[in-house]
Design an enzyme around this catalytic site. Structure first.
Site, short mmCIF file in Angstrom:
data_model
loop_
_atom_site.label_atom_id
_atom_site.label_comp_id
_atom_site.label_asym_id
_atom_site.label_seq_id
_atom_site.Cartn_x
_atom_site.Cartn_y
_atom_site.Cartn_z
NE ARG A 1 11.98 4.00 0.18
CZ ARG A 1 11.69 2.76 0.49
NH1 ARG A 1 12.55 1.79 0.19
NH2 ARG A 1 10.57 2.45 1.08
CD GLU A 52 -2.62 11.63 -6.78
OE1 GLU A 52 -3.08 12.72 -7.14
OE2 GLU A 52 -2.26 11.40 -5.61
CB CYS A 111 31.02 10.70 8.85
SG CYS A 111 32.70 10.54 9.34
CD GLU A 112 24.18 9.30 10.40
OE1 GLU A 112 24.61 10.42 10.06
OE2 GLU A 112 22.99 9.06 10.62
CE1 TYR A 132 10.38 6.81 5.25
CE2 TYR A 132 11.57 6.15 3.28
CZ TYR A 132 10.82 7.08 3.97
OH TYR A 132 10.52 8.27 3.36
N1 LLP Z 1 -0.29 10.48 -4.04
C1 LLP Z 1 -0.07 11.11 -2.88
C2 LLP Z 1 -1.00 12.14 -2.44
C3 LLP Z 1 1.05 10.79 -2.11
O1 LLP Z 1 1.26 11.42 -0.96
C4 LLP Z 1 1.95 9.80 -2.57
C5 LLP Z 1 3.14 9.45 -1.81
C6 LLP Z 1 1.68 9.17 -3.80
C7 LLP Z 1 0.54 9.53 -4.50
C8 LLP Z 1 2.58 8.12 -4.40
O2 LLP Z 1 2.74 7.01 -3.60
P1 LLP Z 1 3.50 5.71 -4.19
O3 LLP Z 1 2.61 5.11 -5.23
O4 LLP Z 1 4.79 6.16 -4.76
O5 LLP Z 1 3.70 4.85 -2.98
N2 LLP Z 1 9.44 8.41 0.90
C9 LLP Z 1 8.60 7.26 1.22
C10 LLP Z 1 7.27 7.32 0.50
C11 LLP Z 1 6.54 8.60 0.76
C12 LLP Z 1 5.32 8.66 -0.09
C13 LLP Z 1 4.65 9.98 0.03
N3 LLP Z 1 3.47 10.09 -0.76
C14 LLP Z 1 9.35 5.98 0.84
O6 LLP Z 1 10.47 6.08 0.37
O7 LLP Z 1 8.85 4.89 1.06
#
Ligand code: LLP
Length: 471
Positions: free
Chosen positions: A366, A322, A397-398, A370
């Protein structure tokens, strides 16, 4: 004079140095190609993406704007599809989803992972074949599950015993009514926490997702679902983290998940046909990052699974992955207009150049959330001025409203210039907010010299639409 500073990147002290990985460029106008989509280049200092000058794009669509290189997106989707030809590839829509993007994903032959009823709605609006959609989430209501199943969603990823009960009850009703089975996977926690270059193997993961393998919960969830009438148990699902560069975390996770898969076969006599190893493949945000290729990832993952299956004496289930970020992340950049430039005196006589742009933490959370690193480039002209270390901040404003913590820009950067930030495709528009009543920017797709808006800019009417006023 004495000054106190809290620790952390937001509070500099002493001489002004960038992070150790950031090198002063010989030419601050030059693009670092590996950070940009395939069709990004500079022509006389003006950044063009897929033949569209960002100066023209801003003149037509305004600023800030997300710019999505459609062919680059499609090529990355195809690269995963082709490299993982023996797998099913589900694009993780949480990274970025719109009706157009959901259609592109389907056209390129990928499946789609959604994790909310809202994302499911987009898939539905795009006419995606629901049999090729997987539905995630750690708190799916009975109504949400029933709706997804009625729509024909190909797999529901079950995340808790409450959901086991919901799915079981639904399966029973459906089998009584002669309707097709509810198709499910079981989300397991493999006890691997992976982030960037490190992974940590733990006995228990103190987080909300999935069933623990070590506690026995995962086996119990599988047992209940395997016995439930009207439920087809497809297999186990494991996602170990995000922005991962090193396959050793996948290796440990695959070993643990396959061991459970084999135990289910031997103790319950149930051979689950599928397994999902999740997403999380890292991309380059700055020159520090050196991502793998889909082909290498595919070869490594296939080898890991083949090796483990040989050891366990089982045949491999049909695998899926995924990826979200690795497909959309590098395909998009954000263009901003500079509004103010300020020299701020620091301890020790140094000054930091604060460059304020017309967006910020509402379109890219981000950096603040993060501590993520980004880079940027001057997008509307070339400059002969020497490079200078700058911090690009937003208009919220931060104090923590930082877009790019450290970047060398031409020292004559000034109000009215355009700055472009690469690799903003994943988790920027999808996590955008209306903080300070900001209008969320549009997503403008570019291809063969033409641009078209696939998500429009919010309007003041949109902002006020949900405010019921005083009456
Ligand atoms: N599958 C599942 C079950 C997931 O929870 C996620 C991401 C993905 C696939 C996809 O992951 P990717 O390949 O995009 O890394 N907001 C955070 C990332 C949170 C990801 C949550 N789950 C950021 O901006 O780094």
């Amino acid at each position: 004079m004495s000054t106190t500073h809290e620790a952390g990147w937001a509070h500099a002290s002493g001489a002004l140095r960038g992070p150790t990985w950031l090198r002063e460029p010989l030419d601050p106008n030059a693009l670092v190609p590996q950070l940009w989509s395939d069709h990004a280049r500079k022509v006389d200092g003006v950044l063009e993406v897929a033949g569209v000058k960002l100066t023209d794009l801003v003149a037509e669509h305004g600023s800030p704007a997300y710019v999505l290189d459609e062919d680059d997106f499609r090529a990355r989707a195809r690269a995963f599809r082709d490299a993982f030809a023996d797998f099913d590839v589900y694009y993780a829509g949480k990274a970025f989803l719109s009706v157009a993007v959901a259609k592109w994903i389907a056209e390129e032959g990928l499946c789609l992972d959604v994790c909310s009823s809202g994302e499911l709605l987009v898939a539905q609006r795009a006419g995606v074949d629901m049999a090729r959609v997987g539905y995630h989430g750690n708190n799916k209501t009975p109504a949400e599950i029933a709706r997804a199943v009625e729509l024909g969603v190909g797999r529901i990823i079950v995340d808790s015993f409450d959901e086991v009960a919901r799915v079981t009850a639904l399966g029973e009703r459906r089998s009584g009514a002669g309707e097709p089975d509810v198709r499910v996977m079981v989300r397991v926690t493999a006890g691997v926490e992976a982030h960037t270059h490190e992974y940590i193997a733990t006995a228990h993961e103190d987080q909300k997702f999935g069933f623990s393998i070590t506690s026995g919960d995962a086996f119990e969830a599988v047992r209940r679902l395997s016995e439930a009438p009207g439920v087809t148990l497809l297999g186990l699902h494991s996602h170990i983290g995000s922005q991962i560069f090193d396959s050793s975390g996948f290796e440990v996770a695959a070993r643990r998940v396959l061991a459970l898969h084999a135990r289910v076969a031997s103790e319950l006599g149930v051979t689950m046909p599928e397994m999902d190893l999740g997403g999380g493949f890292g991309i380059a945000y700055t020159t520090q990052d050196d991502p793998s290729t889909p082909a290498r990832l595919a070869a490594e993952m296939a080898a890991i699974v083949a090796h483990e299956c040989r050891g366990l004496g089982i045949s491999a289930p049909r695998l899926s992955i995924e990826p979200g970020r690795a497909i959309v992340g590098p395909s998009m950049c954000t263009v901003y207009e500079v509004g103010t430039v300020k020299d701020v005196a620091l301890d020790g006589g140094a000054t930091r150049l604060y460059v304020s742009v017309d967006g910020g933490m509402s379109d890219n959370i981000r950096t603040a959330l993060y501590d993520a690193d980004y880079s940027c480039t001057l997008a509307n002209r070339s400059s002969e001025a020497p490079p200078r270390l700058a911090r690009v901040v937003g208009k919220h404003c931060e104090a923590g409203d930082v877009v790019v913590k450290d970047e060398f820009l031409p020292s004559d950067v000034t109000a009215g210039d355009l700055l472009a930030v690469p690799a903003t495709g994943a988790y920027c528009r999808s996590m955008a907010s209306n903080y300070n009543h900001a209008l969320r920017p549009p997503v403008v797709a570019v291809r063969n010299g033409a641009s078209r808006v696939i998500v429009r800019r919010e309007t003041e009417e949109d902002l006020l639409a949900t405010d019921m006023g005083e009456s």
